[in-house]
Write a protein that holds these residues in place. Structure first.
Motif, PDB file in Angstrom:
ATOM      1  N   CYS A 251       0.844  -1.197   0.000  1.00  0.00           N
ATOM      2  CA  CYS A 251       0.000   0.000   0.000  1.00  0.00           C
ATOM      3  C   CYS A 251       0.881   1.249   0.000  1.00  0.00           C
ATOM      4  O   CYS A 251       1.805   1.348   0.814  1.00  0.00           O
ATOM      5  N   LYS A 252       0.566   2.183  -0.879  1.00  0.00           N
ATOM      6  CA  LYS A 252       1.324   3.423  -0.996  1.00  0.00           C
ATOM      7  C   LYS A 252       0.372   4.600  -1.167  1.00  0.00           C
ATOM      8  O   LYS A 252      -0.812   4.431  -1.481  1.00  0.00           O
ATOM      9  N   ALA A 253       0.897   5.812  -0.986  1.00  0.00           N
ATOM     10  CA  ALA A 253       0.135   7.007  -1.333  1.00  0.00           C
ATOM     11  C   ALA A 253       0.015   7.091  -2.851  1.00  0.00           C
ATOM     12  O   ALA A 253       0.746   6.420  -3.590  1.00  0.00           O
ATOM     13  N   GLY A 254      -0.905   7.916  -3.317  1.00  0.00           N
ATOM     14  CA  GLY A 254      -1.192   8.012  -4.749  1.00  0.00           C
ATOM     15  C   GLY A 254      -0.143   8.780  -5.529  1.00  0.00           C
ATOM     16  O   GLY A 254       0.957   9.071  -5.037  1.00  0.00           O
ATOM     17  N   ALA A 255      -0.492   9.146  -6.742  1.00  0.00           N
ATOM     18  CA  ALA A 255       0.467   9.734  -7.676  1.00  0.00           C
ATOM     19  C   ALA A 255       0.814  11.182  -7.371  1.00  0.00           C
ATOM     20  O   ALA A 255       1.582  11.797  -8.101  1.00  0.00           O
ATOM     21  N   TRP A 256       0.280  11.750  -6.283  1.00  0.00           N
ATOM     22  CA  TRP A 256       0.800  13.035  -5.802  1.00  0.00           C
ATOM     23  C   TRP A 256       2.089  12.808  -5.031  1.00  0.00           C
ATOM     24  O   TRP A 256       2.805  13.771  -4.703  1.00  0.00           O
ATOM     25  N   SER A 257       2.410  11.548  -4.732  1.00  0.00           N
ATOM     26  CA  SER A 257       3.685  11.152  -4.152  1.00  0.00           C
ATOM     27  C   SER A 257       4.429  10.339  -5.217  1.00  0.00           C
ATOM     28  O   SER A 257       3.941  10.149  -6.329  1.00  0.00           O
ATOM     29  N   GLN A 258       5.610   9.841  -4.886  1.00  0.00           N
ATOM     30  CA  GLN A 258       6.261   8.922  -5.813  1.00  0.00           C
ATOM     31  C   GLN A 258       5.943   7.460  -5.464  1.00  0.00           C
ATOM     32  O   GLN A 258       6.507   6.541  -6.047  1.00  0.00           O
ATOM     33  N   GLY A 259       4.993   7.259  -4.530  1.00  0.00           N
ATOM     34  CA  GLY A 259       4.675   5.925  -4.059  1.00  0.00           C
ATOM     35  C   GLY A 259       4.378   4.903  -5.140  1.00  0.00           C
ATOM     36  O   GLY A 259       4.837   3.761  -5.066  1.00  0.00           O
ATOM     37  N   PRO A 260       3.578   5.254  -6.187  1.00  0.00           N
ATOM     38  CA  PRO A 260       3.318   4.246  -7.216  1.00  0.00           C
ATOM     39  C   PRO A 260       4.567   3.757  -7.940  1.00  0.00           C
ATOM     40  O   PRO A 260       4.524   2.690  -8.561  1.00  0.00           O
ATOM     41  N   ALA A 261       5.673   4.492  -7.860  1.00  0.00           N
ATOM     42  CA  ALA A 261       6.915   4.020  -8.491  1.00  0.00           C
ATOM     43  C   ALA A 261       7.396   2.727  -7.831  1.00  0.00           C
ATOM     44  O   ALA A 261       7.997   1.876  -8.498  1.00  0.00           O
ATOM     45  N   PHE A 262       7.163   2.571  -6.530  1.00  0.00           N
ATOM     46  CA  PHE A 262       7.460   1.303  -5.842  1.00  0.00           C
ATOM     47  C   PHE A 262       6.628   0.191  -6.461  1.00  0.00           C
ATOM     48  O   PHE A 262       7.146  -0.887  -6.797  1.00  0.00           O
ATOM     49  N   LEU A 263       5.331   0.452  -6.619  1.00  0.00           N
ATOM     50  CA  LEU A 263       4.424  -0.559  -7.161  1.00  0.00           C
ATOM     51  C   LEU A 263       4.799  -0.905  -8.598  1.00  0.00           C
ATOM     52  O   LEU A 263       4.738  -2.077  -8.998  1.00  0.00           O
ATOM     53  N   GLN A 264       5.176   0.093  -9.384  1.00  0.00           N
ATOM     54  CA  GLN A 264       5.581  -0.177 -10.756  1.00  0.00           C
ATOM     55  C   GLN A 264       6.824  -1.057 -10.814  1.00  0.00           C
ATOM     56  O   GLN A 264       6.947  -1.925 -11.688  1.00  0.00           O
ATOM     57  N   GLN A 265       7.759  -0.835  -9.894  1.00  0.00           N
ATOM     58  CA  GLN A 265       8.955  -1.672  -9.892  1.00  0.00           C
ATOM     59  C   GLN A 265       8.610  -3.132  -9.597  1.00  0.00           C
ATOM     60  O   GLN A 265       9.203  -4.051 -10.170  1.00  0.00           O
ATOM     61  N   LEU A 266       7.642  -3.357  -8.721  1.00  0.00           N
ATOM     62  CA  LEU A 266       7.183  -4.723  -8.486  1.00  0.00           C
ATOM     63  C   LEU A 266       6.505  -5.293  -9.731  1.00  0.00           C
ATOM     64  O   LEU A 266       6.713  -6.455 -10.100  1.00  0.00           O
ATOM     65  N   ALA A 267       5.677  -4.475 -10.379  1.00  0.00           N
ATOM     66  CA  ALA A 267       4.953  -4.934 -11.558  1.00  0.00           C
ATOM     67  C   ALA A 267       5.890  -5.275 -12.714  1.00  0.00           C
ATOM     68  O   ALA A 267       5.545  -6.089 -13.584  1.00  0.00           O
ATOM     69  N   LEU A 268       7.074  -4.650 -12.741  1.00  0.00           N
ATOM     70  CA  LEU A 268       8.041  -4.891 -13.812  1.00  0.00           C
ATOM     71  C   LEU A 268       8.883  -6.146 -13.584  1.00  0.00           C
ATOM     72  O   LEU A 268       9.622  -6.574 -14.479  1.00  0.00           O
TER      73      LEU A 268
ATOM     74  N   ALA B 100      -0.447  -6.158 -19.039  1.00  0.00           N
ATOM     75  CA  ALA B 100      -0.058  -6.008 -20.442  1.00  0.00           C
ATOM     76  C   ALA B 100       0.933  -4.866 -20.619  1.00  0.00           C
ATOM     77  O   ALA B 100       1.916  -4.991 -21.368  1.00  0.00           O
ATOM     78  N   TYR B 101       0.679  -3.765 -19.932  1.00  0.00           N
ATOM     79  CA  TYR B 101       1.600  -2.630 -20.037  1.00  0.00           C
ATOM     80  C   TYR B 101       2.978  -3.000 -19.516  1.00  0.00           C
ATOM     81  O   TYR B 101       4.009  -2.696 -20.141  1.00  0.00           O
ATOM     82  N   ASN B 102       3.026  -3.689 -18.402  1.00  0.00           N
ATOM     83  CA  ASN B 102       4.322  -4.025 -17.806  1.00  0.00           C
ATOM     84  C   ASN B 102       5.046  -5.125 -18.568  1.00  0.00           C
ATOM     85  O   ASN B 102       6.274  -5.183 -18.558  1.00  0.00           O
ATOM     86  N   ALA B 103       4.310  -5.979 -19.255  1.00  0.00           N
ATOM     87  CA  ALA B 103       4.967  -6.954 -20.120  1.00  0.00           C
ATOM     88  C   ALA B 103       5.702  -6.240 -21.250  1.00  0.00           C
ATOM     89  O   ALA B 103       6.833  -6.603 -21.612  1.00  0.00           O
ATOM     90  N   GLU B 104       5.068  -5.204 -21.803  1.00  0.00           N
ATOM     91  CA  GLU B 104       5.728  -4.411 -22.849  1.00  0.00           C
ATOM     92  C   GLU B 104       6.950  -3.687 -22.300  1.00  0.00           C
ATOM     93  O   GLU B 104       8.015  -3.653 -22.936  1.00  0.00           O
ATOM     94  N   ARG B 105       6.807  -3.123 -21.127  1.00  0.00           N
ATOM     95  CA  ARG B 105       7.907  -2.349 -20.537  1.00  0.00           C
ATOM     96  C   ARG B 105       9.055  -3.279 -20.136  1.00  0.00           C
ATOM     97  O   ARG B 105      10.229  -2.944 -20.303  1.00  0.00           O
ATOM     98  N   ARG B 106       8.702  -4.444 -19.605  1.00  0.00           N
ATOM     99  CA  ARG B 106       9.723  -5.404 -19.184  1.00  0.00           C
ATOM    100  C   ARG B 106      10.607  -5.818 -20.352  1.00  0.00           C
ATOM    101  O   ARG B 106      11.815  -6.049 -20.186  1.00  0.00           O
ATOM    102  N   ALA B 107      10.026  -5.868 -21.537  1.00  0.00           N
ATOM    103  CA  ALA B 107      10.781  -6.275 -22.726  1.00  0.00           C
ATOM    104  C   ALA B 107      11.825  -5.241 -23.134  1.00  0.00           C
ATOM    105  O   ALA B 107      12.736  -5.550 -23.917  1.00  0.00           O
TER     106      ALA B 107
END
Length: 610
Positions: A274-291, A346-353
């Protein structure tokens, strides 16, 4: 496994923070019957006193809380841009290309105080006087400061003595900076809190909630608000080299208050972060997990060159998206809507590549999660292209402490605290801003305004454009993790843009390693060799980047360092204990056993509990 300290375990309560006096103050609140939220508020105000180079009452604080009998919530203590803080005023009228890194033009509406009050009102049990007693004691009677306080003051001595003389009166008494082993006092701050308590008790009587509400009004409309606005309107020398007055008004202060919202979340291998929303950089943690690869078994061996390379490259992609898409939805920004799209498989599969397993990328590559082209500021495009005159990055900042220039500009910052109590209440908070080098001390109050507006762009039409009523995108990013849907761990770290690098490394070290002594190996994960990269624009003035730059601790195996260099990373080997100031607490829902650990880096973070 050898660790610098044990992972503490008990059943009564656990606290971890970036300063031992804050940790022990929080524990004292638990010992007198308070809950995790009472303890967090007391510790937060102590951090304002004992880490004044890292945070202050007029700064900001995002808080994530998991009540034992309720849902996980984010409490937003990030203030907004004042009504007069427009791109046209800064760019066209004042001729600025960036928001200054210091001074009143960089001050958002202060957010920390009201967030602490809302947490105390809605979830605490103690009175205002009870939770402020510890901070008042250290401000009035004094505390022995850590070395970094004096070092920070020494860096800005000339500025304090020639321009910010109200700051010199507090932090250069007799012309000397604070020194370890000698008492540092701030009687003006103690006096502010004593007067606040007196007015709140007079207005609220014996009613705890009424007192807290009265204190909030005093902050927004009373003597504190009046003093803050007087200071904001004083022309002040800032990082532009000129004197500017700010735009903060009494109306701005009266109109804003802290608020609750749902967290941004991502599920990974049975965990929900759980993180704060996109007014913080918190979702960047979640994106790193998704990648990461979909299955943990597909990850390279923990700590190997393949593992470190993969995390660095994933971080670059997440941070590029941060630059293109993160911001506050208020005031017409396109902020939080893309978060769900940024986390889609799907987005993260593209980015992971895009990650080359054998080569480091030096490009800034934001994606297009909703099909629209990413929008970057002109400054970021120039920096990313390496154009002449574009600012390079700040270089390595050790242990999450600020890198401070003689003009007061600060890169990297912040404090952190976590608490879990015997009832299962859990909280993580990352107070920051309003540090001693941000603005002159308000003479009547004993603390300065903040500088968080420096993270907004002076260019219209971006998710993070400077906009009245909109929160500047902050680096502050506490974390709370659930296992199989139950709150298990609260954690975080100081460190500006590095926070959601160090925290990802810590979380994976916990999640991927075997349990120690029947619980999570918090201390082992904190002690593990850490690193960060700077291949994206920094959030602090002058907003530079260093493509390919990676800083690792000297304890990282030499063969890993050599292989990273072979793949094209520009590796700087820092101190053996120089990356991060992590804190963590945990609760095993099966047994009720509580755990805590704190960072040995910086020689001041401590966990306590029983």
């Amino acid at each position: 496994m050898f660790t610098t300290r044990p992972t503490l375990q008990g059943t009564f309560g656990m606290v971890s923070s970036t300063h031992y006096l804050a940790s022990q103050s929080a524990m004292a609140v638990l010992e007198t019957g308070g809950n995790a939220y009472d303890a967090a508020v007391a510790a937060g105000f102590v951090l304002h006193v004992v880490e004044p180079h890292l945070n202050g009452p007029a700064g900001e604080v995002p808080i994530i809380l998991a009540p034992a009998d309720g849902e996980v919530r984010v409490l937003c203590g990030q203030g907004v841009a004042p009504a007069g803080a427009t791109v046209a005023h800064y760019r066209d009228e004042l001729g600025l290309g960036l928001v200054p890194g210091t001074g009143p033009l960089a001050a958002a509406v202060p957010g920390a105080f009201d967030a602490w009050m809302l947490l105390l009102r809605d979830h605490g049990t103690k009175s205002l006087a009870e939770v402020l007693a510890y901070a008042i004691g250290y401000a009035e009677g004094g505390h022995a400061p850590v070395e970094r306080v004096g070092a920070t003051v020494e860096t800005v001595r000339a500025l304090f003595e020639s321009e910010w003389t109200s700051s010199a009166e507090v932090y250069l008494p007799d012309g000397k900076p604070p020194r370890p082993g000698e008492l540092l006092r701030n009687p003006r701050l103690a006096g502010t809190w004593r007067r606040l308590i007196g007015e709140a008790e007079e207005a609220g009587g014996e009613d705890r909630v009424a007192q807290i509400e009265a204190a909030r009004r005093v902050w927004r409309e009373g003597f504190i608000a009046e003093a803050l606005v007087r200071q904001a309107r004083r022309p002040t020398l800032d990082t532009s080299g000129e004197r500017h007055a700010g735009t903060l008004t009494l109306a701005d202060l009266a109109a804003w208050e802290a608020s609750y919202e749902a967290p941004a979340t991502y599920e990974w291998n049975g965990w929900t972060v759980c993180k704060a929303g996109a007014w913080s950089q918190g979702p960047a943690f979640l994106q790193q997990l998704a990648l990461l690869p979909p299955e943990p078994a597909e990850l390279p061996a923990y700590g190997s060159a393949d593992y470190v390379h993969l995390l660095i490259e994933g971080c670059k992609l997440a941070m590029a998206d941060r630059e293109a898409w993160y911001g506050d939805a208020a005031g017409g920004g396109a902020a939080e809507a893309p978060v769900r799209a940024l986390l889609r498989d799907a987005y993260n599969a593209e980015r992971r590549a895009l990650v080359d397993p054998g080569k480091a990328s030096r490009e800034l590559r934001p994606g297009a999660p909703l099909g629209a082209e990413p929008r970057l500021s002109a400054h970021v495009r120039a920096v990313a292209a390496g154009e002449p005159g574009a600012q390079a990055g700040p270089g390595a900042a050790g242990a999450g402490e600020p890198t401070v220039s003689a003009d007061g500009s600060t890169r990297g910052d912040t404090c952190h605290l976590d608490v879990v109590d015997r009832w299962g209440n859990m909280v993580a908070a990352t107070p920051s801003g309003g540090w001693l080098q941000s603005n002159p001390v308000v003479p009547e109050l004993g603390f300065p305004l903040g500088t968080r507006l420096q993270m907004a762009w002076l260019e219209e039409g971006l998710p993070n454009s400077l906009t009245p009523g909109r929160r500047p995108r902050t680096t502050l990013t506490p974390s709370l993790a659930l296992k199989d849907g139950v709150p298990v761990m609260a954690f975080g770290t100081p460190g500006g843009d590095q926070q959601d690098q160090w925290q990802v490394h810590f979380f994976l070290a916990v999640a991927l390693r075997e349990a120690v002594r029947g619980g999570l190996d918090l201390q082992g994960a904190i002690d593990a060799p850490n690193w960060h990269n700077e291949s994206f624009p920094g959030s602090f003035h002058p907003r530079g980047m260093r493509p390919g730059a990676v800083t690792v601790e000297a304890r990282m195996p030499r063969e890993v360092v050599d292989e990273l260099r072979r793949r094209g990373h520009d590796v700087t080997v820092g101190g053996a204990w120089s990356e991060g100031r992590l804190c963590a607490v945990a609760r095993d829902p099966r047994t009720g056993v509580l755990s805590a650990a704190a960072n040995p880096r910086g020689m001041q973070g401590y966990a306590v509990g029983r």
